[in-house]
Write a protein that holds these residues in place. Structure first.
Motif, mmCIF file in Angstrom:
data_model
loop_
_atom_site.group_PDB
_atom_site.id
_atom_site.type_symbol
_atom_site.label_atom_id
_atom_site.label_comp_id
_atom_site.label_asym_id
_atom_site.label_seq_id
_atom_site.Cartn_x
_atom_site.Cartn_y
_atom_site.Cartn_z
ATOM 1 N N PHE A 1 0.891 -1.140 0.089
ATOM 2 C CA PHE A 1 -0.059 -0.089 -0.138
ATOM 3 C C PHE A 1 0.916 1.269 0.127
ATOM 4 N N THR A 2 0.337 2.408 -0.371
ATOM 5 C CA THR A 2 1.138 3.479 -0.183
ATOM 6 C C THR A 2 1.044 4.334 1.292
ATOM 7 N N GLY A 3 1.970 4.316 1.830
ATOM 8 C CA GLY A 3 1.773 4.779 3.308
ATOM 9 C C GLY A 3 2.056 6.509 3.160
ATOM 10 N N LEU A 4 1.223 7.017 3.977
ATOM 11 C CA LEU A 4 1.559 8.524 4.513
ATOM 12 C C LEU A 4 2.178 8.544 5.691
ATOM 13 N N ASP A 5 3.334 8.661 5.912
ATOM 14 C CA ASP A 5 3.998 8.687 7.040
ATOM 15 C C ASP A 5 4.727 9.976 7.716
ATOM 16 N N VAL A 6 4.548 10.070 8.753
ATOM 17 C CA VAL A 6 4.783 11.437 9.497
ATOM 18 C C VAL A 6 5.584 11.207 10.944
ATOM 19 N N GLU A 7 6.749 11.721 11.060
ATOM 20 C CA GLU A 7 7.401 11.578 12.246
ATOM 21 C C GLU A 7 7.754 13.001 12.516
ATOM 22 N N MET A 8 7.781 13.563 14.169
ATOM 23 C CA MET A 8 8.294 14.648 14.508
ATOM 24 C C MET A 8 8.681 14.570 16.043
ATOM 25 N N ALA A 9 9.506 15.417 16.110
ATOM 26 C CA ALA A 9 10.065 15.571 17.659
ATOM 27 C C ALA A 9 9.007 16.220 18.379
ATOM 28 N N ILE A 10 8.734 15.743 19.668
ATOM 29 C CA ILE A 10 7.927 16.373 20.577
ATOM 30 C C ILE A 10 8.829 17.117 21.630
ATOM 31 N N LYS A 11 8.246 18.306 21.705
ATOM 32 C CA LYS A 11 8.934 19.581 22.562
ATOM 33 C C LYS A 11 8.610 19.133 24.137
ATOM 34 N N MET A 12 7.362 19.186 24.282
ATOM 35 C CA MET A 12 6.726 19.072 25.696
ATOM 36 C C MET A 12 5.816 18.013 25.862
ATOM 37 N N HIS A 13 4.772 17.614 25.025
ATOM 38 C CA HIS A 13 3.611 16.841 25.078
ATOM 39 C C HIS A 13 3.180 16.157 24.037
ATOM 40 N N TYR A 14 2.502 14.961 24.132
ATOM 41 C CA TYR A 14 2.186 14.210 22.710
ATOM 42 C C TYR A 14 1.148 15.035 22.072
ATOM 43 N N PHE A 15 0.352 15.988 22.793
ATOM 44 C CA PHE A 15 -0.823 16.763 22.174
ATOM 45 C C PHE A 15 0.168 17.786 21.102
ATOM 46 N N GLU A 16 1.058 17.957 20.845
ATOM 47 C CA GLU A 16 1.801 18.651 19.708
ATOM 48 C C GLU A 16 1.584 17.883 18.588
ATOM 49 N N VAL A 17 1.631 16.301 18.621
ATOM 50 C CA VAL A 17 1.691 15.547 17.321
ATOM 51 C C VAL A 17 0.046 15.361 17.121
ATOM 52 N N MET A 18 -0.644 15.191 18.404
ATOM 53 C CA MET A 18 -2.133 15.166 18.105
ATOM 54 C C MET A 18 -2.700 16.414 17.171
ATOM 55 N N ASP A 19 -2.085 17.531 17.592
ATOM 56 C CA ASP A 19 -2.748 18.805 16.897
ATOM 57 C C ASP A 19 -2.451 18.631 15.502
ATOM 58 N N VAL A 20 -1.171 18.343 15.244
ATOM 59 C CA VAL A 20 -0.839 18.050 13.719
ATOM 60 C C VAL A 20 -1.810 17.254 13.026
ATOM 61 N N VAL A 21 -1.640 15.912 13.497
ATOM 62 C CA VAL A 21 -2.522 15.009 12.702
ATOM 63 C C VAL A 21 -4.122 15.253 12.692
ATOM 64 N N ASP A 22 -4.256 15.911 13.684
ATOM 65 C CA ASP A 22 -5.914 16.448 13.768
ATOM 66 C C ASP A 22 -6.264 17.485 12.516
ATOM 67 N N LYS A 23 -5.216 18.259 12.428
ATOM 68 C CA LYS A 23 -5.870 19.523 11.672
ATOM 69 C C LYS A 23 -5.106 18.791 10.043
ATOM 70 N N LEU A 24 -4.294 17.774 10.070
ATOM 71 C CA LEU A 24 -3.865 17.304 8.907
ATOM 72 C C LEU A 24 -5.395 16.417 8.337
ATOM 73 N N PHE A 25 -5.878 15.829 8.973
ATOM 74 C CA PHE A 25 -6.906 15.122 8.394
ATOM 75 C C PHE A 25 -7.902 15.910 8.007
ATOM 76 N N VAL A 26 -8.340 16.820 9.013
ATOM 77 C CA VAL A 26 -9.589 17.728 8.635
ATOM 78 C C VAL A 26 -9.282 18.510 7.322
ATOM 79 N N ALA A 27 -7.851 18.826 6.906
ATOM 80 C CA ALA A 27 -7.588 19.516 5.833
ATOM 81 C C ALA A 27 -7.863 18.548 4.726
ATOM 82 N N ILE A 28 -7.499 17.307 4.758
ATOM 83 C CA ILE A 28 -7.785 16.486 3.764
ATOM 84 C C ILE A 28 -9.114 16.159 3.230
ATOM 85 N N PHE A 29 -10.002 16.213 4.494
ATOM 86 C CA PHE A 29 -11.457 16.126 4.331
ATOM 87 C C PHE A 29 -12.022 17.407 3.649
ATOM 88 N N ASN A 30 -11.579 18.477 4.210
ATOM 89 C CA ASN A 30 -12.105 19.580 3.538
ATOM 90 C C ASN A 30 -11.816 19.586 1.855
#
Length: 210
Positions: free
Chosen positions: A88-117
């Protein structure tokens, strides 16, 4: 696929991610286990990459901090369910966390919504041409539930075989999705704060709940 890939790339480049291209022919398995395609490479044993995980993490350690890749993934799984594919074609993301995993959640959250929109706006005719298509219900500010809240919703619904410190099985996942849709009018949500017992060894424990 084209629209999803383009939106994925555009969104992440705007968030200061760097696109990388990792090897797909490697010396050993990417994630362990036996679900790997093995082959010979100039007299040496080799494998098709199950994941770009190692190379993504190496990129983070090398100082890139935010990377992504769109590329093929190979899994030698003897399964015909909708959750298993040999390639399958993978859409892979990796990022450093500065303080909290919410940073990753925020990016992935907005990424999906942008794709849906983007799909909703630009692919209306294409989607309507698919006989089984139903518009996805989602919120611009994605609903977030803790695992504990999800378990409570299932208990209140009478799903008794759910273990509070176990992982959700497929039936429980599907039922929770139905309950979320009925209560919050969305089919897309984030479930987080899974119990430590069902997480891998490298998971960061909660500082407020053992």
């Amino acid at each position: 696929q084209s629209r999803v890939g383009n939106e994925f790339r555009k969104f992440l480049l705007d968030k200061n991610f760097v696109e990388i291209h990792t090897p797909k022919l490697i010396a050993g398995s990417s994630e362990g286990g036996a679900d790997v395609f093995r082959l010979e490479y100039h007299g040496q044993p080799a494998c098709l990459a199950q994941s770009p995980q190692l190379h993504k993490q190496m990129s983070i350690c090398a100082g890139f901090e935010r990377v992504f890749e769109i590329g093929p993934v190979f899994r030698a799984e003897k399964s015909f369910t909708h959750r298993h594919l040999c390639e399958f074609t993978g859409l892979d993301v990796e990022m450093a966390i500065k303080m909290h995993y919410f940073e990753v959640m925020d990016v992935v959250d907005k990424l999906f919504v942008a794709i849906f929109n983007s799909l909703k706006t630009n692919c209306k005719k294409d989607l309507e041409a698919v006989a089984t298509y139903k518009p996805l219900k989602y919120l611009q500010n994605t609903l977030r539930l803790t695992y504990e809240e999800g378990i409570q919703m299932l208990k209140e619904d009478g799903v008794v075989e759910v273990k509070p410190y176990g992982d959700l099985n497929t039936e429980a996942e599907k039922r929770l999705g139905q309950l979320v849709l009925e209560k919050h009018d969305t089919e897309f949500y984030i479930l987080h704060r899974y119990p430590l017992a069902v997480r891998p060894f490298y998971t960061m424990p909660c500082d407020d709940n053992p």
